[in-house]
Scaffold this motif. Sequence first.
Motif, PDB file in Angstrom:
ATOM      1  N   ALA A   1       0.843  -1.204   0.000  1.00  0.00           N
ATOM      2  CA  ALA A   1       0.000   0.000   0.000  1.00  0.00           C
ATOM      3  C   ALA A   1       0.874   1.249   0.000  1.00  0.00           C
ATOM      4  O   ALA A   1       0.592   2.228  -0.695  1.00  0.00           O
ATOM      5  CB  ALA A   1      -0.913   0.000   1.230  1.00  0.00           C
ATOM      6  N   THR A   2       1.958   1.200   0.770  1.00  0.00           N
ATOM      7  CA  THR A   2       2.870   2.340   0.847  1.00  0.00           C
ATOM      8  C   THR A   2       3.625   2.512  -0.462  1.00  0.00           C
ATOM      9  O   THR A   2       3.748   3.612  -0.990  1.00  0.00           O
ATOM     10  CB  THR A   2       3.886   2.137   1.998  1.00  0.00           C
ATOM     11  OG1 THR A   2       3.170   2.101   3.229  1.00  0.00           O
ATOM     12  CG2 THR A   2       4.910   3.245   2.037  1.00  0.00           C
ATOM     13  N   ASP A   3       4.135   1.406  -1.007  1.00  0.00           N
ATOM     14  CA  ASP A   3       5.000   1.503  -2.183  1.00  0.00           C
ATOM     15  C   ASP A   3       4.209   1.845  -3.442  1.00  0.00           C
ATOM     16  O   ASP A   3       4.605   2.708  -4.217  1.00  0.00           O
ATOM     17  CB  ASP A   3       5.758   0.183  -2.380  1.00  0.00           C
ATOM     18  CG  ASP A   3       6.896   0.336  -3.357  1.00  0.00           C
ATOM     19  OD1 ASP A   3       7.653   1.313  -3.221  1.00  0.00           O
ATOM     20  OD2 ASP A   3       7.028  -0.482  -4.275  1.00  0.00           O
TER      21      ASP A   3
ATOM     22  N   VAL B   1      17.094   1.286   0.629  1.00  0.00           N
ATOM     23  CA  VAL B   1      17.378   2.547   1.328  1.00  0.00           C
ATOM     24  C   VAL B   1      16.121   3.242   1.857  1.00  0.00           C
ATOM     25  O   VAL B   1      16.213   4.312   2.447  1.00  0.00           O
ATOM     26  CB  VAL B   1      18.151   3.539   0.410  1.00  0.00           C
ATOM     27  CG1 VAL B   1      19.428   2.904  -0.114  1.00  0.00           C
ATOM     28  CG2 VAL B   1      17.289   4.034  -0.751  1.00  0.00           C
ATOM     29  N   GLY B   2      14.952   2.647   1.661  1.00  0.00           N
ATOM     30  CA  GLY B   2      13.700   3.314   2.048  1.00  0.00           C
ATOM     31  C   GLY B   2      13.426   3.215   3.542  1.00  0.00           C
ATOM     32  O   GLY B   2      13.282   2.126   4.086  1.00  0.00           O
ATOM     33  N   MET B   3      13.356   4.352   4.187  1.00  0.00           N
ATOM     34  CA  MET B   3      13.095   4.400   5.630  1.00  0.00           C
ATOM     35  C   MET B   3      11.748   3.736   5.982  1.00  0.00           C
ATOM     36  O   MET B   3      11.627   3.035   6.990  1.00  0.00           O
ATOM     37  CB  MET B   3      13.095   5.869   6.051  1.00  0.00           C
ATOM     38  CG  MET B   3      12.585   6.132   7.426  1.00  0.00           C
ATOM     39  SD  MET B   3      13.753   5.700   8.713  1.00  0.00           S
ATOM     40  CE  MET B   3      12.890   6.446  10.098  1.00  0.00           C
ATOM     41  N   THR B   4      10.740   3.927   5.119  1.00  0.00           N
ATOM     42  CA  THR B   4       9.419   3.318   5.381  1.00  0.00           C
ATOM     43  C   THR B   4       9.543   1.798   5.442  1.00  0.00           C
ATOM     44  O   THR B   4       8.860   1.123   6.211  1.00  0.00           O
ATOM     45  CB  THR B   4       8.415   3.677   4.264  1.00  0.00           C
ATOM     46  OG1 THR B   4       8.976   3.317   3.004  1.00  0.00           O
ATOM     47  CG2 THR B   4       8.079   5.155   4.275  1.00  0.00           C
ATOM     48  N   LEU B   5      10.445   1.240   4.615  1.00  0.00           N
ATOM     49  CA  LEU B   5      10.614  -0.212   4.560  1.00  0.00           C
ATOM     50  C   LEU B   5      11.398  -0.719   5.765  1.00  0.00           C
ATOM     51  O   LEU B   5      11.072  -1.771   6.329  1.00  0.00           O
ATOM     52  CB  LEU B   5      11.297  -0.593   3.245  1.00  0.00           C
ATOM     53  CG  LEU B   5      10.457  -0.216   2.015  1.00  0.00           C
ATOM     54  CD1 LEU B   5      11.292  -0.164   0.758  1.00  0.00           C
ATOM     55  CD2 LEU B   5       9.286  -1.178   1.842  1.00  0.00           C
ATOM     56  N   TYR B   6      12.412   0.012   6.176  1.00  0.00           N
ATOM     57  CA  TYR B   6      13.173  -0.388   7.377  1.00  0.00           C
ATOM     58  C   TYR B   6      12.280  -0.365   8.615  1.00  0.00           C
ATOM     59  O   TYR B   6      12.357  -1.245   9.468  1.00  0.00           O
ATOM     60  CB  TYR B   6      14.381   0.527   7.578  1.00  0.00           C
ATOM     61  CG  TYR B   6      15.580   0.151   6.730  1.00  0.00           C
ATOM     62  CD1 TYR B   6      16.649  -0.552   7.265  1.00  0.00           C
ATOM     63  CD2 TYR B   6      15.633   0.495   5.382  1.00  0.00           C
ATOM     64  CE1 TYR B   6      17.750  -0.903   6.481  1.00  0.00           C
ATOM     65  CE2 TYR B   6      16.720   0.149   4.588  1.00  0.00           C
ATOM     66  CZ  TYR B   6      17.774  -0.550   5.143  1.00  0.00           C
ATOM     67  OH  TYR B   6      18.845  -0.907   4.362  1.00  0.00           O
ATOM     68  N   GLN B   7      11.416   0.660   8.708  1.00  0.00           N
ATOM     69  CA  GLN B   7      10.500   0.718   9.866  1.00  0.00           C
ATOM     70  C   GLN B   7       9.631  -0.536   9.925  1.00  0.00           C
ATOM     71  O   GLN B   7       9.343  -1.051  10.996  1.00  0.00           O
ATOM     72  CB  GLN B   7       9.607   1.969   9.773  1.00  0.00           C
ATOM     73  CG  GLN B   7      10.316   3.243  10.216  1.00  0.00           C
ATOM     74  CD  GLN B   7       9.411   4.466  10.108  1.00  0.00           C
ATOM     75  OE1 GLN B   7       8.713   4.659   9.120  1.00  0.00           O
ATOM     76  NE2 GLN B   7       9.426   5.307  11.120  1.00  0.00           N
TER      77      GLN B   7
END
Length: 471
Positions: free
Chosen positions: A53-55, A245-251
């Motif tokens: 949903a985010t990506d 490198v996506g911060m949303t993905l690391y979270q």
Amino acid sequence: MDIHFIDLIIFVTYLIFMLGVGVYFMKKNKSKDDYYVGGRNMSAGHIGLSVVATDVGGGFSIGLGGLGFLMGLSGSWMLFTGILGAWISAVFLIPKVYPIAKKNHFLTFPESLAHHYNLKVALIAGIISLIGYIGFTSSQILAGAKLASATFPSISITNAVLIMGVIAVVYTVIGGIKAVIYTDTIQWIILMVGLIGIGIPIGYYEIGGWSAIKETLPASFLSLSNIKFIDMFNWIITIVPIWFVGMTLYQRIYACKDEQTAKKAWKIAGLFEYPIMAFMGVALGLFSRVAFEQGMFTSIGYAPGTQIDAELGLPLLLRSILPIGLMGLMMSAYFSAIMSTADSCLMAASGNLTTDIFGYFKKSISIKSSQIITFLIGGLAILLATMMQNVLELMLYSYAFMVSGLLVPVLGTLLLKKPSPTAAFYAMILGGLTTLTLIVLEVKLPWDLDANFFGITLSALVFSIIQLLRK
């Protein structure tokens, strides 16, 4: 046709429900761990749907519609990069990142770089990520505004930006990452139901079905090879690396209850991106091109042969074909996609500022302060959205800046035993600045390559030279 009160009631009910989710989770946030990584105990299903949903979100939903309008089914290749990125990072990144993050209680992506390099590297990464995600949040708010203003002409793009932005910012500020992840799941389900049950079947019927598509459009629109190699290459080097490198993905990696959960979530996300969302998005864009060529938008001011923003094709199609009631549901579906990305990017930017930038200067931030900072960043993103025009462009610029600054140092942590902090520091600054300079100055690049190709190349050269000199 302007908005009917039944559609308005459906749409407003949906927005109130999203705010309600934020209020519900506000009472459950006891710590920064809760606010930024959901207490680290979330399931693969929720995380997987939240990731996709985010990506994909609103930018790609509106952007994919634009690609379908311009080039047909071949536009789906853009999201092939999604399944590539998701599955490659499930194999190479998650096994390396998750155990260290769990042990050290990381909240952000740059903290991982601090572990492998030093705090100065993490600070620069935090600044690059913050700038990129503010731009990304803006692109989503702009996507919503374009959709609202094209569908309901009485709402200007600026007013639509304000309505979209304020709702997304408020429930994110009060609810934190759990509100974001659970609303993402709800929003993705709403989008899927809207596309499969409403948009695609009604769109297909209204334009006259398969025979009308074949009669109206060139054969290239129904081919998967209607794409230049350079376009595919640019998408790959811009979008695949964001999974690293996506911060949303690391979270979301940090929010999973264990490593296997994270890998499973990434595999779920990849499959939803391609082929599912890829073909649904471009199919609706293709339908809107048929409708435009048939003269369906003439009464709205877009007769066949006139100039039209490709990204407006999809909302104009929805406005032209959907009856009362279904319009409200479909608008809710698309706003779901948009807000599911805007909220995640906002949480990412907030985490970068509170943890990586203020943390560098030894400033401890409470939950209340984190909420205020999230609110202020949201306000800045809304302001930026009022100044921009093209959703996909703004989104890909933000991607390119982050990727060219951050990819090489991340690869250094995955491939080298002792990567050099000095190499990472200069690679990030020169890579990010090169791409930003080429984009801002609108430099005409050879072979139509994207600016970030040169940013990544310079970053890799600088990193390699300094790493070798260190030996």
